[in-house]
Design an enzyme around this catalytic site. Structure first.
Site, PDB file in Angstrom:
ATOM      1  N   CYS A 293      51.873  33.021 -16.736  1.00  0.00           N
ATOM      2  CA  CYS A 293      50.464  33.129 -16.246  1.00  0.00           C
ATOM      3  C   CYS A 293      50.385  33.758 -14.662  1.00  0.00           C
ATOM      4  O   CYS A 293      50.085  34.910 -14.574  1.00  0.00           O
ATOM      5  CB  CYS A 293      49.122  31.919 -15.644  1.00  0.00           C
ATOM      6  SG  CYS A 293      50.012  30.608 -17.036  1.00  0.00           S
ATOM      7  N   ARG A 322      61.609  24.045 -17.096  1.00  0.00           N
ATOM      8  CA  ARG A 322      60.353  23.290 -16.833  1.00  0.00           C
ATOM      9  C   ARG A 322      61.750  22.145 -16.848  1.00  0.00           C
ATOM     10  O   ARG A 322      63.008  22.007 -17.871  1.00  0.00           O
ATOM     11  CB  ARG A 322      59.552  22.591 -18.088  1.00  0.00           C
ATOM     12  CG  ARG A 322      58.604  24.261 -18.017  1.00  0.00           C
ATOM     13  CD  ARG A 322      57.717  23.807 -19.121  1.00  0.00           C
ATOM     14  NE  ARG A 322      56.762  25.094 -19.094  1.00  0.00           N
ATOM     15  CZ  ARG A 322      56.152  25.374 -20.233  1.00  0.00           C
ATOM     16  NH1 ARG A 322      55.387  24.251 -20.553  1.00  0.00           N
ATOM     17  NH2 ARG A 322      55.167  25.887 -19.729  1.00  0.00           N
ATOM     18  N   GLN A 340      58.569  31.705 -24.218  1.00  0.00           N
ATOM     19  CA  GLN A 340      56.998  31.952 -25.197  1.00  0.00           C
ATOM     20  C   GLN A 340      57.118  33.063 -25.325  1.00  0.00           C
ATOM     21  O   GLN A 340      57.495  33.663 -24.538  1.00  0.00           O
ATOM     22  CB  GLN A 340      56.099  30.765 -24.256  1.00  0.00           C
ATOM     23  CG  GLN A 340      56.612  29.297 -23.695  1.00  0.00           C
ATOM     24  CD  GLN A 340      54.842  29.412 -22.360  1.00  0.00           C
ATOM     25  OE1 GLN A 340      55.600  29.642 -21.682  1.00  0.00           O
ATOM     26  NE2 GLN A 340      54.829  28.466 -23.407  1.00  0.00           N
ATOM     27  N   ASP A 342      54.298  34.623 -25.453  1.00  0.00           N
ATOM     28  CA  ASP A 342      52.622  34.399 -24.400  1.00  0.00           C
ATOM     29  C   ASP A 342      52.307  35.236 -24.465  1.00  0.00           C
ATOM     30  O   ASP A 342      52.650  36.670 -24.247  1.00  0.00           O
ATOM     31  CB  ASP A 342      53.798  33.761 -23.245  1.00  0.00           C
ATOM     32  CG  ASP A 342      52.826  32.880 -22.642  1.00  0.00           C
ATOM     33  OD1 ASP A 342      51.769  32.554 -22.854  1.00  0.00           O
ATOM     34  OD2 ASP A 342      53.332  33.108 -20.809  1.00  0.00           O
ATOM     35  N   HIS A 344      48.015  36.246 -21.774  1.00  0.00           N
ATOM     36  CA  HIS A 344      46.963  36.025 -21.680  1.00  0.00           C
ATOM     37  C   HIS A 344      45.777  36.986 -21.645  1.00  0.00           C
ATOM     38  O   HIS A 344      46.078  38.400 -21.657  1.00  0.00           O
ATOM     39  CB  HIS A 344      47.699  36.473 -20.067  1.00  0.00           C
ATOM     40  CG  HIS A 344      48.473  35.064 -19.884  1.00  0.00           C
ATOM     41  ND1 HIS A 344      49.527  34.816 -20.074  1.00  0.00           N
ATOM     42  CD2 HIS A 344      48.108  33.373 -19.534  1.00  0.00           C
ATOM     43  CE1 HIS A 344      49.927  33.767 -19.854  1.00  0.00           C
ATOM     44  NE2 HIS A 344      48.605  33.040 -19.440  1.00  0.00           N
ATOM     45  N   LYS A 424      41.175  23.727 -25.486  1.00  0.00           N
ATOM     46  CA  LYS A 424      42.417  24.373 -26.322  1.00  0.00           C
ATOM     47  C   LYS A 424      42.115  24.071 -27.921  1.00  0.00           C
ATOM     48  O   LYS A 424      41.667  23.322 -27.887  1.00  0.00           O
ATOM     49  CB  LYS A 424      43.207  24.583 -25.885  1.00  0.00           C
ATOM     50  CG  LYS A 424      44.008  22.910 -25.645  1.00  0.00           C
ATOM     51  CD  LYS A 424      44.841  22.341 -26.069  1.00  0.00           C
ATOM     52  CE  LYS A 424      45.466  21.496 -25.616  1.00  0.00           C
ATOM     53  NZ  LYS A 424      46.847  20.870 -25.362  1.00  0.00           N
ATOM     54  N   HIS A 470      45.281  31.818 -22.238  1.00  0.00           N
ATOM     55  CA  HIS A 470      46.384  31.460 -22.990  1.00  0.00           C
ATOM     56  C   HIS A 470      47.266  31.971 -24.155  1.00  0.00           C
ATOM     57  O   HIS A 470      46.107  30.925 -24.497  1.00  0.00           O
ATOM     58  CB  HIS A 470      47.037  30.107 -21.809  1.00  0.00           C
ATOM     59  CG  HIS A 470      48.289  30.064 -21.571  1.00  0.00           C
ATOM     60  ND1 HIS A 470      49.397  30.680 -20.992  1.00  0.00           N
ATOM     61  CD2 HIS A 470      49.110  29.089 -22.990  1.00  0.00           C
ATOM     62  CE1 HIS A 470      50.472  29.950 -21.147  1.00  0.00           C
ATOM     63  NE2 HIS A 470      50.097  29.501 -22.261  1.00  0.00           N
TER      64      HIS A 470
END
Length: 595
Positions: A293, A322, A340, A342, A344, A424, A470
């Site tokens: 992000c 992580r 990911q 991913d 945004h 979410k 996200h």
RNA sequence: GCCCACAUAGCUCAGUCGGUAGAGCACACCCUUGGUAAGGGUGAGGUCACGGGUUCAAGUCCCGUUGUGGGCUCCA
């Protein structure tokens, strides 16, 4: 939490059977260890468990004996009797059971049920007795143990579990059992477990040479072998193309960033325990990214944004690191470094509704393209501790809800289950064995736009704060691949199969023809190999089938003669000889239809 | 991280009471050229995860470390 389903389950006979078996098991254990301290034993999915504090560790032989004793108790036709008691009476009954006394305290004060879950009202205290065993319990149970089929349950395993799930508490021994109404159901369940073992992605990953984890590299870090990597590349290429066609812009961002970035983002505050130690670069601390992000935000912030250019949808296959505790790592589904899919989305308030709907639609499209068909949505709403404006929360939550309903997805609401920064939707997928996997997530973020001071210039020339969403669709490439392997048991759809065609010459004199066919198929874009080993055809077929290769083409004298191939499929079907052109058409059709 | 179990050839595993390491598959070579799920022979391949300890002697017993598995907690 997930109230709808839980209540339904609680009303079923199966729930009563399982709950009653938990008590029966506790009786058997207490008989075996008179000094045993027993705690709680609820029904769960597929069965039940009970946690005990015992003088020694249980062995598999103990389990057999306990199970045997349980059968006797069940066949004793004992009635389950309920009695409402005062807290004082309860304390007297359980005076040697410290865990029960703790539970009684909780019940008396109100606010917690006997499992330690928060409760709105102060409950009555009840006990259930069958045979010689009395337990603190609100039920429900079967009327009589004769309702329980003694051949439809089985004790499965012993495992450690913390008292009340808190790792600061004592580690108890938990016995898991499975229980069903009929023996057939039990057998079916056990078969499913076996089948799950057979398709375990860690096993297939080795057998099909897809990926590995090396002790030398480190736990939770995946090495993608050529065949696994090829599947990933195919998935990524498909998805990237779809993103570009659906209004996303592709970006790339680095793997590390300065400490200051993570301070501003707040990750060093609320996510630090999941981040790796910083590295020193010219006297400055840098961190490996646990999320993408802040990088996408920097791209957004690289210049002033007008309301005219929103929404901005930045997508990236972003690799994050992580820290996961060693005990939680699992194959491809729980790792320490993962990528990911991913993105945004930065948008104006008036665009939220459509963006959410589009994101969900797109997610379903991608997952369906991968051969997954069965979905369930989970909507998580505002928790007690949150940031941002409640009005924004409500608007966002409603947008999520309407999107789910518009797509006619079954869903559950997890009240208060959202992250502190936004509500979410999680999309869970049921695979071929009906197991649920979490893949997609679509989350609002009311935290980062604030922290980074994100703005766009509105129509009136004034700066406004954009909404930020996200989302990850496949979740992570690692987990998704793991799910894909298990869903298809390694037999990927043709378009994703690393090797699509194996050509099997019967004798050496057919090798030239086999290579010629291979060349022709490659020219058509198929992934082909020729098995030119000096093995018998039978062995080659066996090996190709074990490798789950979709098409086996046997070529011998007859095929050479007729410019044909004899097709065999990995499910054992044998369509037989056909002209090469016919096979090509068939393969191309399967690929186009993603079969 | 915690509880329990496990770690022997590339893979799957055997190895009894402590006496100095084995099979099948895979691999290499040779023979075999076979029509829809394993043809035959020969050979190579192991610091028994790592580090200590007990013992005349440790794959085997004890301790520690690392990794893996089943759970707990957490999550993409």
């Amino acid at each position: 939490m997930v109230q709808q389903i839980k209540e339904k389950y609680e009303e079923t006979q199966l729930y009563r059977i399982r709950h009653s078996l938990a008590h029966v098991m506790a009786q058997a254990v207490v008989e075996m260890f008179p000094e045993a301290k027993y705690t709680i034993g609820p029904p769960i999915e597929n069965g039940f468990y009970y946690d005990f504090d015992l003088p020694r560790n249980l062995t598999p032989e103990d389990l057999e004996q306990i199970e045997k004793r349980m059968r006797q108790i069940v066949q004793g036709k004992h009635e389950f009797k309920k009695k409402v008691v005062s807290a004082e009476e309860a304390r007297q009954i359980f005076k040697d059971q410290p865990y029960k006394l703790e539970l009684i305290d909780g019940l008396e004060k109100g606010g917690f049920d006997e499992y330690g879950n928060p409760l709105a009202e102060k409950p009555e205290i009840s006990i259930y007795q069958h045979d010689t065993f009395i337990d603190l319990c609100r039920g429900p149970h079967v009327q009589n143990t004769s309702e329980i089929n003694p051949n439809a349950f089985k004790l499965m395993s012993v495992a450690g579990a913390y008292w009340r799930g808190d790792e600061k508490n004592k580690m108890l021994q938990r016995i898991y059992g499975t229980a069903w109404e009929t023996t057939e159901q039990l057998e079916q369940y056990l078969w499913k477990l076996e089948e799950a073992k057979r398709r375990d992605h860690r096993k297939l990953g080795k057998e099909l040479d897809l990926f590995s984890v090396s002790d030398e590299v480190g736990p939770g870090l995946i090495l993608w072998h050529p065949k696994g990597a090829l599947v990933r590349v195919l998935v990524e290429d498909f998805s990237r193309k779809a993103h570009l066609e659906n209004g996303y812009e592709w970006v790339f961002s680095p793997h590390i960033g300065r400490a200051h970035l993570w301070e501003v983002s707040g990750h060093l505050g609320f996510y630090k325990e999941n981040m790796y130690s910083p590295m020193d670069i010219e006297g400055e601390a840098y961190y490996a990214k646990p999320m993408n992000c802040p990088f996408h935000i920097q791209i957004y912030k690289s210049r002033i944004r007008s309301y005219r250019e929103l929404p901005k949808r930045y997508a990236e296959y972003g690799t994050v690191y992580r820290y996961e505790r060693s005990g939680v790592l699992h194959g491809l589904t729980r790792v320490r470094g993962f990528t990911q899919d991913d993105a945004h989305i930065f948008c104006r308030p008036d665009q939220v509704e459509e963006e959410i709907s589009r994101a969900l639609e797109f997610s379903l499209y991608i997952l369906r393209s991968m051969g997954l068909k069965d979905f369930k949505a989970y909507l998580s709403t505002r928790p007690e501790k949150y940031v941002g404006d409640p009005a924004d929360w409500d608007k966002a939550t409603e947008a999520l809800r309407r999107a789910i309903e518009a797509h006619a997805l079954p869903y559950e609401v997890d009240e208060g289950g959202g992250a502190f920064y936004g509500p979410k939707i999680d999309l869970k997928v049921n695979d071929a064995l009906d197991r649920e996997w979490q893949l997609s997530t679509i989350q609002f973020d009311f935290n980062l736009p604030e922290r980074f001071g994100l703005e766009f210039i509105a129509e009136d020339g004034q700066p406004r704060r954009p909404y930020m969403v996200h989302r990850a669709l496949l979740g992570s490439m690692e987990r998704f691949f793991g799910v894909l392997i298990e869903h298809f048991a390694g037999a990927f759809p043709v378009w994703l199969s690393p090797v699509q065609v194996m050509i099997i010459p019967i004798a050496d004199r057919h090798l030239d023809y086999a290579r010629e066919v291979a060349q022709k198929l490659r020219a058509e874009g198929l992934r082909v190999e020729v098995d030119d080993r000096s093995e018998r055809m039978n062995a080659k077929i066996r090996d190709a089938q074990n490798q789950k290769i979709p098409y086996m083409l046997v070529v011998g004298d007859k095929e050479v003669e007729a410019n044909a191939v004899a097709l065999r499929l990995r499910n054992g079907e044998n369509p037989g000889p056909m002209p090469l052109t016919e096979f090509i058409a068939r393969a191309k059709k399967d690929i186009a239809e993603k079969n």
